[in-house]
Design a protein around this motif. Structure first.
Motif, PDB file in Angstrom:
ATOM      1  N   LEU A   1       0.851  -1.157  -5.516  1.00 39.30           N
ATOM      2  CA  LEU A   1       0.892  -2.571  -5.870  1.00 39.30           C
ATOM      3  C   LEU A   1      -0.680  -3.069  -5.890  1.00 39.30           C
ATOM      4  O   LEU A   1      -1.270  -3.716  -6.606  1.00 39.30           O
ATOM      5  CB  LEU A   1       1.716  -3.479  -4.939  1.00 39.30           C
ATOM      6  N   LYS A   2      -1.356  -2.521  -4.768  1.00 41.81           N
ATOM      7  CA  LYS A   2      -3.007  -2.826  -4.417  1.00 41.81           C
ATOM      8  C   LYS A   2      -3.621  -2.408  -5.653  1.00 41.81           C
ATOM      9  O   LYS A   2      -4.577  -3.130  -6.180  1.00 41.81           O
ATOM     10  CB  LYS A   2      -3.231  -2.272  -3.296  1.00 41.81           C
ATOM     11  N   PHE A   3      -3.194  -1.307  -6.224  1.00 45.12           N
ATOM     12  CA  PHE A   3      -3.977  -1.075  -7.685  1.00 45.12           C
ATOM     13  C   PHE A   3      -3.671  -1.865  -8.893  1.00 45.12           C
ATOM     14  O   PHE A   3      -4.676  -2.217  -9.309  1.00 45.12           O
ATOM     15  CB  PHE A   3      -3.988   0.610  -7.879  1.00 45.12           C
ATOM     16  N   ALA A   4      -2.451  -2.006  -9.048  1.00 46.18           N
ATOM     17  CA  ALA A   4      -1.985  -3.093  -9.938  1.00 46.18           C
ATOM     18  C   ALA A   4      -2.900  -4.388  -9.927  1.00 46.18           C
ATOM     19  O   ALA A   4      -3.463  -4.762 -10.906  1.00 46.18           O
ATOM     20  CB  ALA A   4      -0.658  -3.096  -9.963  1.00 46.18           C
ATOM     21  N   LEU A   5      -2.971  -4.624  -8.885  1.00 47.39           N
ATOM     22  CA  LEU A   5      -3.593  -6.139  -8.737  1.00 47.39           C
ATOM     23  C   LEU A   5      -5.239  -5.927  -8.911  1.00 47.39           C
ATOM     24  O   LEU A   5      -5.799  -6.884  -9.392  1.00 47.39           O
ATOM     25  CB  LEU A   5      -3.512  -6.603  -7.178  1.00 47.39           C
ATOM     26  N   GLU A   6      -5.879  -4.788  -8.683  1.00 44.05           N
ATOM     27  CA  GLU A   6      -7.208  -4.493  -8.935  1.00 44.05           C
ATOM     28  C   GLU A   6      -7.308  -4.585 -10.565  1.00 44.05           C
ATOM     29  O   GLU A   6      -8.408  -5.451 -11.096  1.00 44.05           O
ATOM     30  CB  GLU A   6      -7.384  -3.293  -8.584  1.00 44.05           C
ATOM     31  N   VAL A   7      -6.599  -4.092 -11.256  1.00 39.74           N
ATOM     32  CA  VAL A   7      -6.622  -3.984 -12.665  1.00 39.74           C
ATOM     33  C   VAL A   7      -6.389  -5.472 -13.105  1.00 39.74           C
ATOM     34  O   VAL A   7      -7.290  -5.954 -14.198  1.00 39.74           O
ATOM     35  CB  VAL A   7      -5.459  -2.912 -13.135  1.00 39.74           C
ATOM     36  N   GLU A   8      -5.624  -5.919 -12.423  1.00 38.90           N
ATOM     37  CA  GLU A   8      -4.911  -7.372 -13.251  1.00 38.90           C
ATOM     38  C   GLU A   8      -6.146  -8.560 -13.015  1.00 38.90           C
ATOM     39  O   GLU A   8      -6.362  -9.074 -13.875  1.00 38.90           O
ATOM     40  CB  GLU A   8      -3.790  -8.025 -12.315  1.00 38.90           C
ATOM     41  N   THR A   9      -6.900  -7.859 -11.757  1.00 38.46           N
ATOM     42  CA  THR A   9      -8.042  -9.221 -11.460  1.00 38.46           C
ATOM     43  C   THR A   9      -8.931  -8.897 -12.455  1.00 38.46           C
ATOM     44  O   THR A   9      -9.598  -9.770 -12.929  1.00 38.46           O
ATOM     45  CB  THR A   9      -8.646  -8.765 -10.158  1.00 38.46           C
TER      46      THR A   9
ATOM     47  N   THR B   1      -9.037   5.657  -7.574  1.00 38.51           N
ATOM     48  CA  THR B   1      -7.969   6.446  -7.494  1.00 38.51           C
ATOM     49  C   THR B   1      -7.870   7.465  -6.215  1.00 38.51           C
ATOM     50  O   THR B   1      -7.026   8.169  -5.840  1.00 38.51           O
ATOM     51  CB  THR B   1      -7.934   7.455  -8.768  1.00 38.51           C
ATOM     52  N   GLN B   2      -9.228   7.519  -5.568  1.00 32.02           N
ATOM     53  CA  GLN B   2      -9.328   8.088  -4.268  1.00 32.02           C
ATOM     54  C   GLN B   2      -8.388   7.373  -3.304  1.00 32.02           C
ATOM     55  O   GLN B   2      -7.931   8.098  -2.417  1.00 32.02           O
ATOM     56  CB  GLN B   2     -10.866   8.236  -3.762  1.00 32.02           C
ATOM     57  N   GLU B   3      -8.379   6.073  -3.267  1.00 33.39           N
ATOM     58  CA  GLU B   3      -7.791   5.312  -2.316  1.00 33.39           C
ATOM     59  C   GLU B   3      -6.326   4.903  -2.531  1.00 33.39           C
ATOM     60  O   GLU B   3      -5.462   5.027  -1.753  1.00 33.39           O
ATOM     61  CB  GLU B   3      -8.745   4.110  -1.967  1.00 33.39           C
ATOM     62  N   MET B   4      -5.957   4.803  -3.606  1.00 35.50           N
ATOM     63  CA  MET B   4      -4.803   4.232  -4.044  1.00 35.50           C
ATOM     64  C   MET B   4      -3.689   5.452  -4.966  1.00 35.50           C
ATOM     65  O   MET B   4      -4.449   5.849  -5.876  1.00 35.50           O
ATOM     66  CB  MET B   4      -4.824   2.856  -4.911  1.00 35.50           C
ATOM     67  N   THR B   5      -2.745   5.004  -4.801  1.00 39.29           N
ATOM     68  CA  THR B   5      -1.808   6.019  -5.660  1.00 39.29           C
ATOM     69  C   THR B   5      -1.310   5.184  -6.763  1.00 39.29           C
ATOM     70  O   THR B   5      -1.354   4.176  -6.826  1.00 39.29           O
ATOM     71  CB  THR B   5      -0.691   6.479  -4.889  1.00 39.29           C
ATOM     72  N   PRO B   6      -0.925   5.841  -7.850  1.00 36.13           N
ATOM     73  CA  PRO B   6      -0.814   5.479  -9.248  1.00 36.13           C
ATOM     74  C   PRO B   6       0.422   4.237  -9.117  1.00 36.13           C
ATOM     75  O   PRO B   6       0.285   3.059  -9.838  1.00 36.13           O
ATOM     76  CB  PRO B   6      -0.055   6.354  -9.995  1.00 36.13           C
ATOM     77  N   GLY B   7       1.366   4.276  -8.351  1.00 36.40           N
ATOM     78  CA  GLY B   7       2.309   3.233  -8.477  1.00 36.40           C
ATOM     79  C   GLY B   7       2.145   1.981  -7.184  1.00 36.40           C
ATOM     80  O   GLY B   7       3.162   1.366  -7.055  1.00 36.40           O
TER      81      GLY B   7
ATOM     82  N   SER C   1       0.844  -1.256  -0.012  1.00 36.79           N
ATOM     83  CA  SER C   1      -0.019   0.053   0.003  1.00 36.79           C
ATOM     84  C   SER C   1       0.979   1.252   0.228  1.00 36.79           C
ATOM     85  O   SER C   1       0.477   2.367  -0.286  1.00 36.79           O
ATOM     86  CB  SER C   1      -0.944  -0.072   1.143  1.00 36.79           C
ATOM     87  N   LYS C   2       2.143   1.143   0.408  1.00 37.58           N
ATOM     88  CA  LYS C   2       2.926   2.172   0.357  1.00 37.58           C
ATOM     89  C   LYS C   2       3.964   2.159  -0.938  1.00 37.58           C
ATOM     90  O   LYS C   2       4.811   1.364  -0.675  1.00 37.58           O
ATOM     91  CB  LYS C   2       3.705   2.563   1.628  1.00 37.58           C
ATOM     92  N   GLU C   3       3.883   2.784  -1.865  1.00 39.88           N
ATOM     93  CA  GLU C   3       4.603   2.599  -2.955  1.00 39.88           C
ATOM     94  C   GLU C   3       6.187   3.437  -2.756  1.00 39.88           C
ATOM     95  O   GLU C   3       7.297   3.212  -3.310  1.00 39.88           O
ATOM     96  CB  GLU C   3       4.185   3.327  -4.383  1.00 39.88           C
ATOM     97  N   LEU C   4       6.226   4.100  -1.538  1.00 41.03           N
ATOM     98  CA  LEU C   4       7.652   4.601  -1.170  1.00 41.03           C
ATOM     99  C   LEU C   4       7.445   5.138   0.184  1.00 41.03           C
ATOM    100  O   LEU C   4       6.249   5.600   0.611  1.00 41.03           O
ATOM    101  CB  LEU C   4       7.589   5.887  -2.156  1.00 41.03           C
ATOM    102  N   ASP C   5       8.560   5.160   1.090  1.00 39.01           N
ATOM    103  CA  ASP C   5       8.597   5.575   2.247  1.00 39.01           C
ATOM    104  C   ASP C   5       9.895   5.919   2.816  1.00 39.01           C
ATOM    105  O   ASP C   5      10.985   5.346   2.372  1.00 39.01           O
ATOM    106  CB  ASP C   5       8.322   4.278   3.193  1.00 39.01           C
ATOM    107  N   SER C   6       9.886   7.204   3.381  1.00 40.93           N
ATOM    108  CA  SER C   6      11.403   7.809   3.870  1.00 40.93           C
ATOM    109  C   SER C   6      11.910   6.940   5.016  1.00 40.93           C
ATOM    110  O   SER C   6      13.151   7.109   5.151  1.00 40.93           O
ATOM    111  CB  SER C   6      10.917   9.160   4.543  1.00 40.93           C
TER     112      SER C   6
END
Length: 1229
Positions: A1090-1098, A1082-1088, A252-257
């Protein structure tokens, strides 16, 4: 009194600051730091970071100690560190039962707590009231414990504490596969309490494992009993997963400091300088602001829009936090340290200046690091419009001790009081420097004199097991058993290491035990494990892979040593297999696949190998550290006797041979065959099973009855190649219908092309009797054949295939434990025993189809199945098993062996062979993802069922045979060829098939650009049209094949999913095969993410035909181009992606009619009555999937007749938002 030197005065200033800001808060009883004046909870992570400044200052004093009071100050500071580290140790030791339980369950509720009471070190919240599972906190503790011990502090006092810390090592060693709550204690960023795999936790664990390895916790005063042991393979797995994840933090976090602490101080967990650079750049470009860095994108913590009354967020509200996330000065402190270790003075100065601007001055002039900066409530609107423009205010604690401590360390480094090496006495910072090439040492040992002499004939001189004495050679399972004694402690109730796995890094060392030396053979060579171990070629292939792996992964002192024992069981008809001889010659030459190797004997390598002391096997708890533990003693004695003795195999033959009538012999044929379920012939891959015959799915099983009546001309010239032939039914447990009424008759020829093909198959049956069990089951069933007669037949038949059919029938009717009435050495023989005997014989004779089937019936499972699946999952690849679309099961989290086996079994029903093949392919996929991760780029889910179908389809294309023969060929491939075929399919390389003796096929790469379709199997030339097709240039069908492969492997173009996100932002939704992707994603997930990619893939996976799926992906790519060039402000309502594809198909056919293209032979024909009827039944003439012409699938994407051109035209016609008139810039090149 002498005057102080300048440096002494400056250090005294820092000592006052450290005392006032940090040590003043340390609890006198426990030594822990409370979170603040009002909150007495002590977090492990914050406490360890707080004490770092104290440790750093103590080392600075040690260097300038010119007066007694300096020595006193130094000692006082050191003891504060010891007090804190021991306070945390006591708090964790109070929860020793949890450590023991967690080794088994790995459940978040059994984890050590993340925070304790600073007053008494006891738990402050319940197990399930907090996200306690934070592997990075325990790992950070172990890492700093190791560094402080190496710097000379004595923190651990007793051997019981040593045992506990050894168990903490077991607690974190599987970090690469345990989802946790991570450095921010949140898990998934919606904060609903779902743990996830976090790169920062895995990196910290890897650093801790490496730091702890072979560390003496008693420092210079310790002995063998106080040394911690780590299995190198576990640390390496953490590293491999970390490298595959960075710069991503989690699903859920595509990047983290927070990754700054993994790529730099304190962990230094990444060995690849480029990856460190990329991760740091990604963080700076997307998370850095004026006041520090954001923790991660859409982090709602302490923002003005956060609802403080609840802990979690609604999915839709995450979008509100974009651009107003809090910025944390803490990360500037990390960046200062990062650059100081890189000795980049300019960058250090730059961040020091930035940090100074945002620090807060206290009344007495001390600079304080605040926790974070938020946008004030009334300025939120302006910040949204122009991110980074508004002045922020301090929120949270000030000073924030975690940040303050790192700030002081940075100042001590900048002013030269500390050198970087003092903060890193274990030299972890040097990990990313280039290492010299590894030389792998290989020792081959013969089981007995006979094998030694056979090798000598080939000029290969080796020793036997007896001759290498006093060094003892044992299989890997002995080592894994010995390691279970590590960390056992009766007083604390700790049971030692649980995992049974020892990898190649652990078996590539020598081990000393008192005055004995052990060498261990690698785990893959353990024959008792699984049938793939009896395929010599595959074992050699794995050996090459492991040697290659050692070249990159080995980082211990000394050279790696691979010991192999050549046994009787490896011989092929009393000869040493050619492949083995060739490999040994290669090893002798000094190079194999680009790795330097040395072949020699064990005694030559004693001085150059890594040797580990197994001193933990002594009976320390009973007061006899010099004696072996009694259990170990007996285990080793037993094992020496039987480790290399052979088991006898059951003999099926007995009694006189009595001739029987042929009819009886035939009556068992095809029992195994009935269970097969791989479907090749249907034009739409993945469309069999009891799916309803509706809409497009009509073409799946059998042409409907109205088609059979009308048997005229719809066989085109192309119908003779298996790919484009009309669909044929595949038996799904039921009998094959009579062939003639299914295949239409070709009017130009008195026999149908299909008949000719089956004649071609009959020729195959004559030349290759082993492969094909006879096609149609004989009418006579077994019902009348009594069990005794079957057993009599079983005894007299020589043919293993027949024995297999008889046993299959016996299992179906009587069950595995049925007593056959035979006796062997006075023991009752069950069907299961007979099957085992058959399995072992089939392994020896290399009848792989039978081996796979009997292995499935016996319920054997690949030993490393769970590990293989975990290897795939932790590298963010989901796995599905079963044939799509009806019974596909997705595996998203690691499962235990038994559940996995059950899941695979359920997915394939009675088809044991395919279930076994699935397990086998998963093991190969795991091997590839370890050695060649680049094959898996842009793939999220590995659909094993679909991969099996594509493998069969590719075989049917190359061999020019029908689907049933192809799946038979597939199941008869040897494991090595199977792995080879899988490799060719994953890498998209062209291949051809050449025939080897006894009907085994061999897959060879085609170097040439053009390969004729004529297969290299010498089976007599097919006559007539078949031969004509075979020689047509292979460029025909190449795009179709490519799309089919990419579709089956779920491969997508680069950045595909993040580009679909931009399309989704501009329309209300995307509909694919009945699934709608809503804009709210798009409200919930950022473009990069992984959770979003899995939704599209499904959604894409709803499409059963791989080639059709690829066209849908292409259509989505055209839509992304429309949005990226900002041609229109919005794309309107819900877009039906399939409409675009069908529209493109229509445009394509219109063009084909205009230019009289290939498609005029099928879909672009002038319509007449029969044609209409056919279209209604879903049968396209050319066999194209989903009503799309085969020729469109076979067009290249670019060019004036390319698919992208038609897609763009379709988009322009279908979408309302694109202007229909006037000039428009065409942006698609």
């Amino acid at each position: 009194m002498r005057s102080r030197s300048n440096s002494g005065v400056r250090l005294d200033y820092y000592q006052r600051i450290v005392h006032r800001l940090i040590l003043a808060h340390q609890e006198p009883v426990t030594g822990l730091f409370p979170a603040s004046n009002v909150n007495s909870h002590a977090w492990i992570r914050d406490n360890v970071y707080c004490i770092l400044a104290v440790w750093g200052l103590s080392m600075a004093y040690k260097k300038i100690a010119d007066q007694d009071e300096d020595r006193a100050k130094c000692y006082e500071l050191e003891q504060s560190c010891v007090k804190l580290m021991r306070g945390l140790l006591m708090a964790m030791m109070n929860q020793k039962d949890k450590v023991e339980k967690f080794k088994m369950t790995q459940s978040p509720y059994d984890s050590l707590h993340a925070k304790y009471s600073s007053k008494n070190g006891l738990p402050v919240v319940g197990d399930n009231e907090w996200g306690h599972l934070q592997i990075d906190a325990v790992s950070l503790y172990l890492l700093i414990l190791a560094q402080m011990t190496a710097s000379g502090l004595q923190i651990v006092f007793s051997l019981d504490e040593v045992s506990f810390i050894q168990n903490l090592v077991f607690y974190i060693e599987s970090a690469y596969s345990i989802p946790d709550y991570g450095i921010w204690e949140r898990g998934d960023k919606t904060n609903h309490g779902e743990p996830e795999l976090n790169a920062s936790s895995i990196g910290m664990a890897k650093a801790a494992l490496e730091a702890m390895n072979e560390l003496d916790l008693f420092g210079a005063r310790g002995g063998p009993a106080s040394v911690i042991h780590v299995l190198a393979d576990e640390a390496h797995k953490c590293q491999a997963v970390l490298q595959s994840m960075l710069p991503r933090e989690s699903n859920s976090k595509e990047l983290d400091s927070g990754l700054l602490c993994v790529i730099g101080f304190p962990a230094f967990a990444v060995d690849d300088a480029q990856l460190i650079h990329n991760t740091k750049d990604a963080i700076l470009s997307r998370l850095q602001g004026k006041y520090g860095c954001k923790r991660f994108l859409r982090d709602g913590y302490r923002t003005p829009k956060e609802d403080p009354s609840r802990l979690y967020y609604e999915r839709w509200e995450l979008r509100m936090f974009e651009n107003i996330e809090c910025e944390w000065p803490l990360f500037y402190c990390y960046l200062i340290l990062f650059h100081a270790f890189q000795s980049d003075k300019r960058a250090v100065q730059e961040y020091a200046d930035r940090l100074e601007k945002i620090m807060v001055r206290s009344e007495d002039g001390i600079l304080l690091v605040p926790e974070s900066y938020a946008v004030p409530q009334d300025l939120v609107g302006f910040e949204y419009q122009k991110p980074g423009s508004q002045v922020r205010e301090v929120v949270g604690r000030c000073p924030f001790l975690w940040g303050q401590s790192l700030f002081i360390l940075g100042r001590l480094l900048q002013e030269g009081f500390l050198a970087v090496g003092e903060l890193d006495p274990l030299n972890r910072r040097l990990g990313a420097q280039k290492k010299p090439d590894v030389v792998v040492q290989v020792v081959i040992i013969a089981e007995d004199n006979e094998i030694r002499d056979k090798l000598a004939e080939h000029d290969l001189h080796v020793q036997t097991i007896a001759e290498v004495a006093p060094i003892e050679v044992q299989p890997a399972r002995v080592l894994s058993h010995l390691y279970t004694y590590l960390g056992r402690n009766r007083k604390l109730g700790l049971s030692g290491r649980k995992s049974r796995d020892v990898g190649i890094l652990s078996t590539s060392k020598l081990y000393s035990l008192k005055d004995r030396i052990f060498a261990f053979t690698p785990q893959f060579a353990d024959l008792s494990r699984f049938y793939i171990a009896s395929d010599n070629e595959l074992m050699i292939d794995i050996l090459k892979g492991e040697i290659n792996f050692l070249k990159s992964a080995w980082d211990l002192l000394g050279r790696p040593l691979v010991t192999l024992v050549l046994k009787r069981i490896h011989l092929d008809q009393e000869k040493i297999p050619l492949a083995m001889i060739q490999t040994m010659r290669k090893l002798k030459s000094g190079y194999i696949n680009g790795t330097r190797v040395m072949l020699g004997s064990l005694k030559d390598f004693l001085n150059t190998s890594a040797i580990t002391d197994l001193s933990f096997l002594g009976s320390t708890e009973d007061g006899y550290p010099d004696r072996l533990h009694p259990d170990v003693q007996t285990y080793l004695e037993e094992h020496l006797l039987r480790s290399f003795s052979n088991r006898s195999t059951m003999n099926l033959r007995g009694g006189q041979l009595r001739p029987r009538t042929l009819r009886r012999r035939m009556s068992c044929k095809g029992a195994i065959k009935k269970t097969r379920s791989i479907n090749v012939d249907s034009d739409n891959l993945g469309m069999e099973g009891p799916s309803p015959l509706t809409e497009r799915r009509l073409s799946s099983i059998v042409p409907p009855p109205w088609l059979q009546a009308n048997k005229q001309s719809h066989v085109s010239v192309f119908a003779t190649t298996p790919e484009e032939g009309p669909s044929s039914p595949l038996q799904l447990g039921n009998e094959l219908s009579v062939r003639e009424n299914i295949y239409p008759v070709d009017p130009h020829n008195n026999r149908s092309a299909i008949d000719r093909r089956s004649e071609f198959v009959r020729q195959q049956e004559i030349t290759v009797p082993k492969i094909l069990i006879q096609r149609h089951r004989a009418e006579t069933n077994f019902a009348d054949t009594e069990v005794e007669e079957l057993i009599a037949m079983l005894r007299e038949t020589e043919n293993l295939e027949e024995q297999g059919d008889i046993l299959q029938y016996l299992v179906d009717t009587q069950g595995l434990d049925f007593n056959t009435g035979m006796l062997e050495e006075g023991r009752v023989v069950t069907v299961r025993d007979l099957l085992k005997g058959l399995y072992e014989k089939a392994c020896q004779q290399k009848l792989w189809g039978l081996v796979r089937h009997t292995a499935g019936m016996l319920g054997k499972r690949v030993e490393d199945l769970a590990k293989a699946v975990t290897d795939l999952l932790v590298r963010q690849k989901q796995v599905t098993v079963g044939m799509p679309p009806n019974n596909e099961h997705t595996i998203t989290a690691p499962l235990p062996e038994v559940e996995l086996r059950q899941l695979i079994h359920d997915a394939y029903g009675d088809d044991e062979s395919t279930a076994m093949l699935t397990q086998e392919l998963m093991v190969y996929l795991a091997m590839f993802i370890r050695t060649e991760p680049q094959l898996f780029h842009e793939m999220l889910r590995l659909r094993v069922g679909l991969i099996i179908q594509v493998m069969a389809k590719e075989l049917s294309r190359t061999l020019n045979c029908d689907g049933e023969a192809a799946s038979e060929h597939l199941l008869n491939l040897s494991p090595f060829e199977m792995k080879n075929l899988l490799y060719h399919i994953l890498s998209g390389k062209e291949f051809a098939v050449s025939s080897v003796a006894r009907g085994n096929l061999s897959i060879v790469s085609c170097k040439s650009s053009r390969v004729s379709k004529k297969s290299q199997i010498g089976l007599g030339d097919p006559e007539g049209e078949d031969a004509l097709i075979a020689t047509i240039d292979d460029r025909q069908g190449q795009w179709l094949r490519r799309r089919r492969l990419d579709g089956a492997l779920n491969r997508v173009p680069r950045d595909f999913y993040s580009r679909v996100w931009t399309v989704l932002e501009k329309c209300q939704g995307l509909a694919i095969e009945g699934r709608v992707l809503q804009q709210s994603l798009t409200q919930e997930m950022t473009p990069g993410e992984l959770k979003f990619a899995l939704e599209v893939e499904t959604a894409l996976n709803q499409i059963p035909q791989p080639e059709y799926r690829q066209l849908v992906v292409e259509a989505l790519m055209v839509l992304t181009l429309v949005t990226e060039h900002n041609m229109v402000p919005t794309l309107g309502g819900i877009i039906y992606v399939e409409h675009l594809v069908h529209k493109a198909n229509q445009l394509f056919l219109e063009d084909q009619r205009k230019v009289q293209g290939d498609a005029t032979l099928c879909c672009a024909k002038i319509k007449d009555g029969k044609e209409q009827q056919q279209a209604a039944s879903g049968m396209l003439l050319c066999g194209g999937a989903a009503y799309i012409c085969q020729h469109l699938y076979d067009s290249a994407p670019s060019g004036s007749y390319g698919t992208m051109t038609y897609m763009s035209r379709a988009v322009a016609l279908v979408l309302d938002c694109v202007p229909k008139h006037g000039e428009m810039e065409c942006a698609i090149s």
